[in-house]
Design an enzyme around this catalytic site. Structure first.
Site, PDB file in Angstrom:
ATOM      1  N   LYS A   1       0.213   8.514 -27.638  1.00  0.00           N
ATOM      2  CA  LYS A   1       0.904   7.051 -27.108  1.00  0.00           C
ATOM      3  C   LYS A   1      -0.365   5.980 -27.011  1.00  0.00           C
ATOM      4  CE  LYS A   1       1.773   4.661 -23.354  1.00  0.00           C
ATOM      5  NZ  LYS A   1       1.818   3.289 -23.889  1.00  0.00           N
TER       6      LYS A   1
ATOM      7  N   GLY B   1      -7.963   4.620 -19.232  1.00  0.00           N
ATOM      8  CA  GLY B   1      -7.066   3.458 -18.675  1.00  0.00           C
ATOM      9  C   GLY B   1      -7.507   3.192 -17.223  1.00  0.00           C
ATOM     10  N   SER B   2      -6.316   2.694 -16.321  1.00  0.00           N
ATOM     11  CA  SER B   2      -6.679   2.073 -15.218  1.00  0.00           C
ATOM     12  C   SER B   2      -6.721   3.289 -14.082  1.00  0.00           C
ATOM     13  CB  SER B   2      -5.707   1.340 -14.527  1.00  0.00           C
ATOM     14  OG  SER B   2      -4.374   1.722 -14.478  1.00  0.00           O
ATOM     15  N   ASN B   3      -7.449   3.077 -13.093  1.00  0.00           N
ATOM     16  CA  ASN B   3      -7.330   4.098 -12.074  1.00  0.00           C
ATOM     17  C   ASN B   3      -5.962   4.501 -11.180  1.00  0.00           C
ATOM     18  OD1 ASN B   3     -10.244   3.527 -11.859  1.00  0.00           O
ATOM     19  ND2 ASN B   3     -10.334   5.089 -10.322  1.00  0.00           N
TER      20      ASN B   3
ATOM     21  N   VAL C   1      -2.992   4.161 -12.805  1.00  0.00           N
ATOM     22  CA  VAL C   1      -2.179   4.955 -13.774  1.00  0.00           C
ATOM     23  C   VAL C   1      -2.869   6.370 -13.798  1.00  0.00           C
ATOM     24  CG1 VAL C   1      -1.408   5.268 -16.166  1.00  0.00           C
ATOM     25  CG2 VAL C   1      -1.136   3.045 -15.063  1.00  0.00           C
ATOM     26  N   GLY C   2      -4.118   6.397 -13.933  1.00  0.00           N
ATOM     27  CA  GLY C   2      -4.731   7.847 -14.122  1.00  0.00           C
ATOM     28  C   GLY C   2      -4.517   8.721 -12.730  1.00  0.00           C
TER      29      GLY C   2
ATOM     30  N   GLU D   1     -10.799   9.107 -17.960  1.00  0.00           N
ATOM     31  CA  GLU D   1     -11.474   8.172 -17.923  1.00  0.00           C
ATOM     32  C   GLU D   1     -10.885   6.975 -17.353  1.00  0.00           C
ATOM     33  OE1 GLU D   1     -14.733   8.391 -18.119  1.00  0.00           O
ATOM     34  OE2 GLU D   1     -14.786  10.615 -19.065  1.00  0.00           O
TER      35      GLU D   1
ATOM     36  N   CYS E   1     -14.872  -0.967 -20.390  1.00  0.00           N
ATOM     37  CA  CYS E   1     -15.180  -0.180 -19.094  1.00  0.00           C
ATOM     38  C   CYS E   1     -16.352  -0.068 -18.674  1.00  0.00           C
ATOM     39  CB  CYS E   1     -14.407   1.082 -19.076  1.00  0.00           C
ATOM     40  SG  CYS E   1     -15.015   1.986 -20.843  1.00  0.00           S
TER      41      CYS E   1
ATOM     42  N   GLU F   1     -13.123  -3.870  -9.800  1.00  0.00           N
ATOM     43  CA  GLU F   1     -13.049  -4.020 -11.058  1.00  0.00           C
ATOM     44  C   GLU F   1     -12.243  -5.339 -11.528  1.00  0.00           C
ATOM     45  OE1 GLU F   1     -10.916  -1.298 -14.164  1.00  0.00           O
ATOM     46  OE2 GLU F   1     -13.068  -1.313 -15.084  1.00  0.00           O
TER      47      GLU F   1
HETATM   48  P1  NAP Z   1      -3.568   1.092 -17.981  1.00  0.00           P
HETATM   49  O1  NAP Z   1      -2.503   0.012 -17.548  1.00  0.00           O
HETATM   50  O2  NAP Z   1      -3.868   2.262 -17.227  1.00  0.00           O
HETATM   51  O3  NAP Z   1      -3.154   1.763 -19.507  1.00  0.00           O
HETATM   52  C1  NAP Z   1      -3.722   2.722 -20.114  1.00  0.00           C
HETATM   53  C2  NAP Z   1      -2.458   3.471 -21.123  1.00  0.00           C
HETATM   54  O4  NAP Z   1      -1.682   4.044 -19.979  1.00  0.00           O
HETATM   55  C3  NAP Z   1      -1.625   2.622 -21.696  1.00  0.00           C
HETATM   56  O5  NAP Z   1      -1.378   3.337 -22.918  1.00  0.00           O
HETATM   57  C4  NAP Z   1      -0.235   2.444 -20.930  1.00  0.00           C
HETATM   58  O6  NAP Z   1       0.699   2.154 -21.537  1.00  0.00           O
HETATM   59  C5  NAP Z   1      -0.307   3.864 -20.368  1.00  0.00           C
HETATM   60  N1  NAP Z   1       0.493   4.059 -19.017  1.00  0.00           N
HETATM   61  C6  NAP Z   1       0.887   2.945 -18.020  1.00  0.00           C
HETATM   62  N2  NAP Z   1       1.586   3.418 -17.287  1.00  0.00           N
HETATM   63  C7  NAP Z   1       1.831   4.932 -17.441  1.00  0.00           C
HETATM   64  C8  NAP Z   1       2.298   5.657 -16.815  1.00  0.00           C
HETATM   65  N3  NAP Z   1       3.046   5.629 -15.853  1.00  0.00           N
HETATM   66  N4  NAP Z   1       2.242   7.084 -17.277  1.00  0.00           N
HETATM   67  C9  NAP Z   1       1.709   7.371 -18.424  1.00  0.00           C
HETATM   68  N5  NAP Z   1       0.945   6.242 -19.007  1.00  0.00           N
HETATM   69  C10 NAP Z   1       0.957   5.048 -18.417  1.00  0.00           C
HETATM   70  O7  NAP Z   1      -4.993   0.621 -18.192  1.00  0.00           O
HETATM   71  P2  NAP Z   1      -5.124  -0.833 -19.072  1.00  0.00           P
HETATM   72  O8  NAP Z   1      -4.922  -1.926 -18.185  1.00  0.00           O
HETATM   73  O9  NAP Z   1      -4.424  -0.964 -20.298  1.00  0.00           O
HETATM   74  O10 NAP Z   1      -6.695  -0.736 -19.588  1.00  0.00           O
HETATM   75  C11 NAP Z   1      -7.835  -1.177 -18.728  1.00  0.00           C
HETATM   76  C12 NAP Z   1      -8.372   0.056 -17.775  1.00  0.00           C
HETATM   77  O11 NAP Z   1      -8.936   0.957 -18.552  1.00  0.00           O
HETATM   78  C13 NAP Z   1      -9.570  -0.714 -17.050  1.00  0.00           C
HETATM   79  O12 NAP Z   1      -9.494  -0.133 -15.737  1.00  0.00           O
HETATM   80  C14 NAP Z   1     -10.739   0.170 -17.718  1.00  0.00           C
HETATM   81  O13 NAP Z   1     -11.846   0.182 -16.704  1.00  0.00           O
HETATM   82  C15 NAP Z   1     -10.240   1.350 -18.143  1.00  0.00           C
HETATM   83  N6  NAP Z   1     -11.075   1.932 -19.410  1.00  0.00           N
HETATM   84  C16 NAP Z   1     -11.886   3.173 -18.980  1.00  0.00           C
HETATM   85  C17 NAP Z   1     -12.528   3.593 -19.923  1.00  0.00           C
HETATM   86  C18 NAP Z   1     -13.591   4.627 -19.631  1.00  0.00           C
HETATM   87  O14 NAP Z   1     -13.765   5.501 -20.682  1.00  0.00           O
HETATM   88  N7  NAP Z   1     -13.866   5.000 -18.595  1.00  0.00           N
HETATM   89  C19 NAP Z   1     -12.519   2.912 -21.282  1.00  0.00           C
HETATM   90  C20 NAP Z   1     -11.576   1.965 -21.442  1.00  0.00           C
HETATM   91  C21 NAP Z   1     -10.969   1.281 -20.642  1.00  0.00           C
HETATM   92  P3  NAP Z   1       1.323   0.670 -21.817  1.00  0.00           P
HETATM   93  O15 NAP Z   1       0.146   0.090 -22.604  1.00  0.00           O
HETATM   94  O16 NAP Z   1       2.347   0.697 -22.247  1.00  0.00           O
HETATM   95  O17 NAP Z   1       1.353  -0.197 -20.512  1.00  0.00           O
END
Ligand code: NAP
Ligand code: MG
Length: 493
Positions: free
Chosen positions: A173, A226-228, A230-231, A248, A282, A383
């Protein structure tokens, strides 16, 4: 209007939901395409296809699986420019960075194809006579990949390539904002001849598709970036099902500049780390921890260079800073700037939504620098994920390390110093998964482990050989050729 579809069991298909959402260009606000919005039923079909396909894939010799990965690598290379254009259009990063990101996927494809002829386990002497012992890596089954928009093809490559070479099937996804480059990547897998069912693309929201994947008994592991917030939610749900998760998440990365540093070099690293990808990496540099003796000089040099950061549409080769991903990101970043001001930090430059011809329609935020920031301020701890950097002054290397380590994240850190002893102290004591000496906080290479300590992750790593640990189980095999019962720990003592 271009329609972005799912790819399930080797067929491009629309979700039965009939719902589509628009894909927007963050630089112009224009609609690029629309993407199908899937439901739990689509996830079910994808998982079924993946389970079926994995049964025979696990028996294909790994070097033969890798032949397909080599084809993927060459196709990615051939289409590098086209992929970079799509990526920049839907995600916003400047085209040079778009090309760099596609290169990361190319590198990963070659690297993981090479793993097809390694996937090393160990042979280990048995403690008993006429007995042979070894460990082998075996695939886990079906890997569920959930990826963010900020590195839409690189992160997908970090996860799908090791999953496939080690004999798993994939249900993926992508982020709702970046489905176009995801579809292009899957087309490459298709053209490379990956058998049907081994990669399945299911577009849709995190709440609908993401949750259904996490809860699905047919998905054996979830690899998430993704975000903390959601993780942590994914980890809770998956943990209750005893499902493996590789997470991550966020960062609050700092560049430390000591009084003996080459300040001009440090300025290059800060500008690239803080404002590249508009701060939406990130590993973005969001804190500068500087020795008080050089704070003023460093700040002056930084401000002198800020004007070079031309903003605009990332497809324009002369642009250095593109838009942020969407309106709500723009608002969240501005909210943090207001918080910083209320907390008493000094705003040196930026702090506003960018306006003007060709910027009004997009989501542009001015490169922003705060100074007189203290480690307890929210802008120094949370962040922001935008082009905002905070300068914090310290009196020693020890204090710099303490400030660096005081945040809940542990992804990347950097230190500029000319003193080798101090560099080695920092390498030992900076509590992050990635450390740079005399380079900024971004710039990971795919053949090293990528990931962070503390709140950034849960102990797993993307990329490098370490990535294989996410997608394989260890199997220990003992072969007794003595022809009699031999009891370990008993008969030999
Ligand atoms: P996000 O909101 O957590 O989204 C990441 C993914 O998770 C998207 O595909 C999102 O889908 C999906 N998602 C959302 N809610 C979910 C749920 N309840 N269950 C399962 N999946 C769900 O993060 P973002 O705002 O897109 O990205 C930014 C974050 O990513 C930042 O915190 C950044 O630091 C982190 N990041 C970390 C790394 C690393 O390797 N450490 C690398 C890149 C980014 P939708 O798009 O449909 O919402
Ligand atoms: Mg989100």
């Amino acid at each position: 209007m271009q329609k972005i579809l799912n790819y399930i069991n080797g067929e491009w298909c629309e979700s039965a939901s009939g719902k589509f959402v628009p894909v927007l260009n963050p630089a112009t606000g224009g609609v690029l395409a629309e993407v199908t919005q899937s439901t739990k039923e689509d996830v079910d079909r994808a998982v079924q296809a993946a389970r079926e396909a994995q049964k025979s894939w696990r028996l294909v010799p790994a070097p033969e699986r890798a032949e397909i990965l080599y084809k993927v690598a060459y196709l990615l290379k051939e289409r590098k420019e086209q992929l970079a254009q799509v990526l920049t259009s839907e995600m916003g990063k400047v085209i040079a960075e778009g090309r760099g990101e596609v290169q990361e996927a190319i590198d990963m494809a070659f690297y993981m194809a090479g793993e097809g002829r390694r996937l090393f386990g160990d042979t280990i002497p048995s403690e008993l006579r006429n007995k042979f012992a070894m460990s082998v890596r075996v695939p886990i089954g079906v890997a569920g990949l959930i990826t963010p928009w900020n590195f839409p093809i690189a992160i997908a490559s970090w996860k799908s390539l090791p999953a496939l070479v080690s004999g798993n099937a994939v249900v993926w996804k992508p982020a709702t904002e970046t489905p176009m480059v995801a579809a292009e990547f899957v087309k490459i897998y298709e053209e490379a001849g990956l058998p049907k069912g081994l990669i399945n693309l299911v577009n849709g929201s995190g709440s609908e598709v993401g949750n259904a994947m996490v809860d699905h008994p047919g998905i054996d592991l979830i690899s998430f970036t993704g975000s903390n917030e959601v993780g942590a939610a994914i980890n809770g749900r998956a943990g209750a099902l005893l499902k493996r998760t590789s997470l991550e998440m966020g960062g609050k990365n700092a560049i430390t500049v000591l009084e003996d540093a080459d300040l001009d070099l440090a300025v290059e690293g800060i500008l690239w780390g803080a404002f590249g990808t508009s701060g939406q990496r990130c590993t973005a540099t969001s804190r500068v921890i500087v020795h008080e003796d050089v704070k003023e000089a460093l700040t002056e040099k930084l401000l002198a260079r800020i004007g070079e950061l031309k903003m605009g549409n990332g497809l324009d080769e002369s642009v250095k800073v593109g838009p942020v991903i969407n309106r709500s990101a723009l608002e969240r970043i501005h909210e943090y700037v207001k918080i910083g001001q209320e907390e008493g930090a000094t705003l040196l430059t930026g702090g506003q939504i960018a306006t003007g011809k060709s910027l009004d329609e997009g989501n542009f935020y001015l490169p922003t620098i705060f100074t007189d920031v203290t480690p307890d301020m929210r802008i120094a701890k949370e962040e922001i994920f935008g082009p905002v950097v905070s300068i914090i002054s310290v009196r020693s290397l020890e204090e710099a390390i303490e400030v660096n380590n005081s945040v809940e994240f542990g992804l990347s850190s950097a230190i500029y110093t000319a003193n080798v002893n101090r560099a080695f102290h920092a390498m030992r004591d900076l509590d992050t998964g990635i450390v740079y000496i005399n380079a900024g906080t971004t710039g990971a290479e795919i053949h090293l482990p990528f990931g962070g300590t503390k709140g950034t992750g849960n102990g797993h790593r993307d990329s490098g050989v370490a990535a294989l640990d996410v997608y394989t189980e260890w199997k220990s095999v003992y072969v007794d050729y003595s022809g009699k019962l031999q009891r370990a720990q008993i008969d030999n003592y």
